[in-house]
Design a protein around this motif. Structure first.
Motif, PDB file in Angstrom:
ATOM      1  N   ARG A 210      -8.391   4.485  -1.672  1.00 16.37           N
ATOM      2  CA  ARG A 210      -7.230   3.601  -1.450  1.00 16.37           C
ATOM      3  C   ARG A 210      -6.256   3.654  -2.625  1.00 16.37           C
ATOM      4  O   ARG A 210      -5.037   3.739  -2.423  1.00 16.37           O
ATOM      5  CB  ARG A 210      -7.679   2.152  -1.245  1.00 16.37           C
ATOM      6  CG  ARG A 210      -6.522   1.193  -0.953  1.00 16.37           C
ATOM      7  CD  ARG A 210      -6.930  -0.252  -1.059  1.00 16.37           C
ATOM      8  NE  ARG A 210      -7.245  -0.638  -2.421  1.00 16.37           N
ATOM      9  CZ  ARG A 210      -6.318  -1.013  -3.322  1.00 16.37           C
ATOM     10  NH1 ARG A 210      -5.055  -1.024  -2.993  1.00 16.37           N
ATOM     11  NH2 ARG A 210      -6.684  -1.351  -4.539  1.00 16.37           N
ATOM     12  N   VAL A 211      -6.757   3.613  -3.842  1.00 14.90           N
ATOM     13  CA  VAL A 211      -5.874   3.575  -5.005  1.00 14.90           C
ATOM     14  C   VAL A 211      -5.071   4.874  -5.112  1.00 14.90           C
ATOM     15  O   VAL A 211      -3.849   4.847  -5.306  1.00 14.90           O
ATOM     16  CB  VAL A 211      -6.681   3.324  -6.295  1.00 14.90           C
ATOM     17  CG1 VAL A 211      -5.792   3.490  -7.528  1.00 14.90           C
ATOM     18  CG2 VAL A 211      -7.283   1.917  -6.272  1.00 14.90           C
ATOM     19  N   GLU A 212      -5.740   6.013  -4.964  1.00 14.63           N
ATOM     20  CA  GLU A 212      -5.011   7.277  -5.085  1.00 14.63           C
ATOM     21  C   GLU A 212      -4.045   7.459  -3.914  1.00 14.63           C
ATOM     22  O   GLU A 212      -2.920   7.937  -4.101  1.00 14.63           O
ATOM     23  CB  GLU A 212      -5.963   8.466  -5.162  1.00 14.63           C
ATOM     24  CG  GLU A 212      -5.221   9.765  -5.446  1.00 14.63           C
ATOM     25  CD  GLU A 212      -6.129  10.960  -5.665  1.00 14.63           C
ATOM     26  OE1 GLU A 212      -5.608  12.054  -5.935  1.00 14.63           O
ATOM     27  OE2 GLU A 212      -7.369  10.797  -5.559  1.00 14.63           O
ATOM     28  N   LYS A 213      -4.455   7.083  -2.715  1.00 17.34           N
ATOM     29  CA  LYS A 213      -3.520   7.146  -1.590  1.00 17.34           C
ATOM     30  C   LYS A 213      -2.306   6.272  -1.857  1.00 17.34           C
ATOM     31  O   LYS A 213      -1.167   6.658  -1.539  1.00 17.34           O
ATOM     32  CB  LYS A 213      -4.213   6.694  -0.300  1.00 17.34           C
ATOM     33  CG  LYS A 213      -5.137   7.712   0.326  1.00 17.34           C
ATOM     34  CD  LYS A 213      -5.661   7.201   1.657  1.00 17.34           C
ATOM     35  CE  LYS A 213      -6.600   8.178   2.329  1.00 17.34           C
ATOM     36  NZ  LYS A 213      -7.096   7.677   3.623  1.00 17.34           N
ATOM     37  N   SER A 214      -2.536   5.098  -2.434  1.00 11.92           N
ATOM     38  CA  SER A 214      -1.423   4.200  -2.727  1.00 11.92           C
ATOM     39  C   SER A 214      -0.492   4.809  -3.763  1.00 11.92           C
ATOM     40  O   SER A 214       0.728   4.626  -3.687  1.00 11.92           O
ATOM     41  CB  SER A 214      -1.943   2.849  -3.218  1.00 11.92           C
ATOM     42  OG  SER A 214      -2.598   2.153  -2.180  1.00 11.92           O
TER      43      SER A 214
ATOM     44  N   GLY B  82       2.421   3.957  -0.733  1.00  7.32           N
ATOM     45  CA  GLY B  82       3.071   2.670  -0.959  1.00  7.32           C
ATOM     46  C   GLY B  82       3.384   2.352  -2.403  1.00  7.32           C
ATOM     47  O   GLY B  82       4.298   1.563  -2.689  1.00  7.32           O
ATOM     48  N   GLY B  83       2.671   2.960  -3.336  1.00  7.08           N
ATOM     49  CA  GLY B  83       2.954   2.741  -4.749  1.00  7.08           C
ATOM     50  C   GLY B  83       4.328   3.215  -5.162  1.00  7.08           C
ATOM     51  O   GLY B  83       4.887   2.737  -6.161  1.00  7.08           O
ATOM     52  N   VAL B  84       4.906   4.159  -4.404  1.00  6.12           N
ATOM     53  CA  VAL B  84       6.252   4.639  -4.708  1.00  6.12           C
ATOM     54  C   VAL B  84       7.260   3.505  -4.516  1.00  6.12           C
ATOM     55  O   VAL B  84       8.096   3.229  -5.390  1.00  6.12           O
ATOM     56  CB  VAL B  84       6.609   5.847  -3.818  1.00  6.12           C
ATOM     57  CG1 VAL B  84       8.045   6.294  -4.063  1.00  6.12           C
ATOM     58  CG2 VAL B  84       5.634   6.997  -4.074  1.00  6.12           C
TER      59      VAL B  84
ATOM     60  N   MET C  74      -0.915  -2.365   1.367  1.00  9.10           N
ATOM     61  CA  MET C  74      -2.161  -1.712   0.979  1.00  9.10           C
ATOM     62  C   MET C  74      -2.150  -1.415  -0.517  1.00  9.10           C
ATOM     63  O   MET C  74      -3.180  -1.567  -1.206  1.00  9.10           O
ATOM     64  CB  MET C  74      -2.353  -0.421   1.768  1.00  9.10           C
ATOM     65  CG  MET C  74      -3.712   0.215   1.593  1.00  9.10           C
ATOM     66  SD  MET C  74      -5.069  -0.725   2.337  1.00  9.10           S
ATOM     67  CE  MET C  74      -4.944  -0.181   4.051  1.00  9.10           C
ATOM     68  N   ALA C  75      -0.995  -1.013  -1.058  1.00  7.37           N
ATOM     69  CA  ALA C  75      -0.891  -0.781  -2.498  1.00  7.37           C
ATOM     70  C   ALA C  75      -1.109  -2.078  -3.276  1.00  7.37           C
ATOM     71  O   ALA C  75      -1.696  -2.076  -4.361  1.00  7.37           O
ATOM     72  CB  ALA C  75       0.469  -0.175  -2.835  1.00  7.37           C
ATOM     73  N   LEU C  76      -0.645  -3.203  -2.721  1.00  7.78           N
ATOM     74  CA  LEU C  76      -0.827  -4.506  -3.350  1.00  7.78           C
ATOM     75  C   LEU C  76      -2.221  -5.079  -3.105  1.00  7.78           C
ATOM     76  O   LEU C  76      -2.578  -6.104  -3.678  1.00  7.78           O
ATOM     77  CB  LEU C  76       0.221  -5.490  -2.815  1.00  7.78           C
ATOM     78  CG  LEU C  76       1.669  -5.251  -3.250  1.00  7.78           C
ATOM     79  CD1 LEU C  76       2.633  -5.994  -2.332  1.00  7.78           C
ATOM     80  CD2 LEU C  76       1.863  -5.692  -4.699  1.00  7.78           C
TER      81      LEU C  76
ATOM     82  N   VAL D 253      -1.614   1.665  -9.246  1.00  9.21           N
ATOM     83  CA  VAL D 253      -1.171   2.323  -8.003  1.00  9.21           C
ATOM     84  C   VAL D 253       0.253   2.868  -8.116  1.00  9.21           C
ATOM     85  O   VAL D 253       0.833   3.305  -7.116  1.00  9.21           O
ATOM     86  CB  VAL D 253      -1.259   1.359  -6.799  1.00  9.21           C
ATOM     87  CG1 VAL D 253      -2.702   0.963  -6.542  1.00  9.21           C
ATOM     88  CG2 VAL D 253      -0.382   0.127  -7.010  1.00  9.21           C
ATOM     89  N   ILE D 254       0.828   2.871  -9.312  1.00  2.09           N
ATOM     90  CA  ILE D 254       2.188   3.384  -9.497  1.00  2.09           C
ATOM     91  C   ILE D 254       2.109   4.824  -9.993  1.00  2.09           C
ATOM     92  O   ILE D 254       1.523   5.091 -11.044  1.00  2.09           O
ATOM     93  CB  ILE D 254       2.969   2.519 -10.508  1.00  2.09           C
ATOM     94  CG1 ILE D 254       2.912   1.044 -10.113  1.00  2.09           C
ATOM     95  CG2 ILE D 254       4.416   2.998 -10.607  1.00  2.09           C
ATOM     96  CD1 ILE D 254       3.428   0.736  -8.728  1.00  2.09           C
TER      97      ILE D 254
END
Length: 425
Positions: free
Chosen positions: A248-252, A256-258, A296-298, A362-363
């Motif tokens: 989840r973290v790497e996908k974010s 969504g982290g963008v 999901m990123a949050l 996640v950024i």
């Protein structure tokens, strides 16, 4: 006695002044400083029909994937809600420096933004340009679809994300989910005429049937309430597949982290600006996957598709002690107040720095490199460079051979030959 009383009175007065002087000056009352909104477009027609669907594009007034009048009303209602919520924070009349609206370059999101603004800024006074129209034009900014790198998810191309998705397909949860629903997916494939229905693609079947049901079109006999409920569950699982299940973290960081990174940047910038900074609201008109990827990123996603005209709020407050805090809300049902969202590890009124610390993981620091796009481009440039150099070298060889051939092919003419005696002299 009178002198003593007078002296005590002066002493009390001096003490009172000293206490007042030592007290810290009264702080400003808590105030809202900046707002970011991310909302989904309103009700739309289905994006496509399945092969055996009796309702093809011609059954919808504007074709597939277009905002309906119901969707326009939903966004108008959201805009009016925003007007009530931010009355006193936003000016009653539209001021171009107070709000900036960006949309993806899809008809339904552009039109949703316009309908939203119609509810947020009904013209008043000198802004009424036609007494018969309770509307005024307000700019909505966008970029071309092939240049969109902020609001439309999943972001592509991203080779690393595709690799993570392939790993997700081989995860125990995904495999078990496929096995448990295999017969159901086969039934859906047979009834719709789709050659292959998977956990990744079944959402489109539900989407089509849902849109038809909302607009009071007759569903096929096989689409019973039980089947629709089953399809809805699989659709919601699709969001988890896109942005979660594993990694989840790497996908974010790749998805969504963008967007979250841009929101964080704007929050910190707003906190550093003077209190009378002009820009007050930044609004993004986007899609369900946009909100899902962001939440999901949050780590606050509820694993349910964001409904039409749902809205995620970021509100930046300056506390009475001068520090800043962030509050998040989610409005996913018309007619009801948005409910608070709390990022794990913090309270709802989360200090800005704590919010930044909790979301840092996640950024992405360099999206292209983390996606492994940069290395791919480098290889392409290398191949192109080698091809150009090879072509030039080949041309030089051909030119050299041509010159040599012409020299050898020339007829041998008269040549003076010296005798040995002359050479010795």
């Amino acid at each position: 006695m009178a002198a003593d009383a007078k002296g005590r009175g002066w002493a009390a007065a001096v003490l009172l002044l000293l206490v007042l002087w030592l007290q810290p000056p009264p702080g400003r009352p808590r105030s809202l400083r900046f707002v970011t909104l991310v909302y989904r477009h309103g009700d739309r027609s289905p994006v496509k029909a399945y092969p055996r669907d009796p309702y093809q594009a011609s059954a919808w007034p504007q074709g597939f994937g277009q905002l309906t009048q119901m969707g326009m009303r939903q966004q108008l209602a959201l805009g009016r809600f925003l007007r009530r919520r931010y009355s006193g924070f936003l000016s009653d009349m539209y001021l171009r420096w107070e709000i900036y609206v960006r949309s993806t370059d899809w008809d339904r999101t552009l039109m949703s933004a316009e309908a939203n603004l119609a509810g947020l800024y009904p013209p008043k006074g000198p802004q009424v340009f036609n007494p018969n129209i309770s509307w005024q034009p307000i700019p909505v900014h966008t970029v071309a679809q092939d240049e969109e790198r902020l609001l439309k998810y999943p972001l592509t191309p991203c080779p690393r994300y595709e690799q993570l998705q392939n790993e997700t397909r081989h995860s125990a949860e995904y495999i078990n989910m496929t096995k448990e629903n295999w017969q159901f997916l086969q039934m859906v494939a047979n009834e719709t005429g789709i050659q292959h229905v998977s956990l990744e693609s079944v959402w489109s079947v539900y989407d089509t049937l849902f849109c038809e049901q909302v607009h009071q079109m007759d569903l096929p006999a096989w689409a019973t309430p039980e089947v629709m409920s089953h399809l809805r569950q699989l659709r919601d699982f699709g969001f988890d597949y896109l942005f979660g299940i594993i990694h989840r973290v790497e996908k974010s960081r790749l998805q969504g982290g963008v967007l979250l990174g841009h929101i964080r940047k704007n929050l910190t910038q707003a906190a550093s600006e003077p209190i009378h900074h002009n820009l007050r609201v930044l609004a993004y008109s986007a899609h369900d996957t946009t909100i899902a990827a962001l939440q999901m990123a949050l780590n606050v996603f509820n694993n349910v598709q964001p409904p039409y005209a749902s809205c995620h709020f970021f509100e930046l407050y300056q506390e009475d002690d001068g520090n800043f805090s962030v509050e998040m809300f989610y409005r996913n049902e018309s007619g009801k107040e948005p409910f608070p969202l709390t990022i794990p590890g913090c309270q709802h009124k989360c200090p800005l720095q704590r919010f930044m610390d909790l979301t840092a993981a996640v950024i992405p620091w360099n999206w292209e490199q983390e996606c492994q796009v940069a290395s791919t481009l480098h290889d392409t440039e290398l191949f192109v460079g080698l091809a150009v150099c090879g072509s030039i070298l080949l041309l030089l060889i051909i030119l050299l051979l041509t010159v040599l051939f012409r020299i050898q092919s020339q007829p041998s003419g008269y040549r003076h030959v010296s005798n040995e005696g002359e050479e010795q002299a």
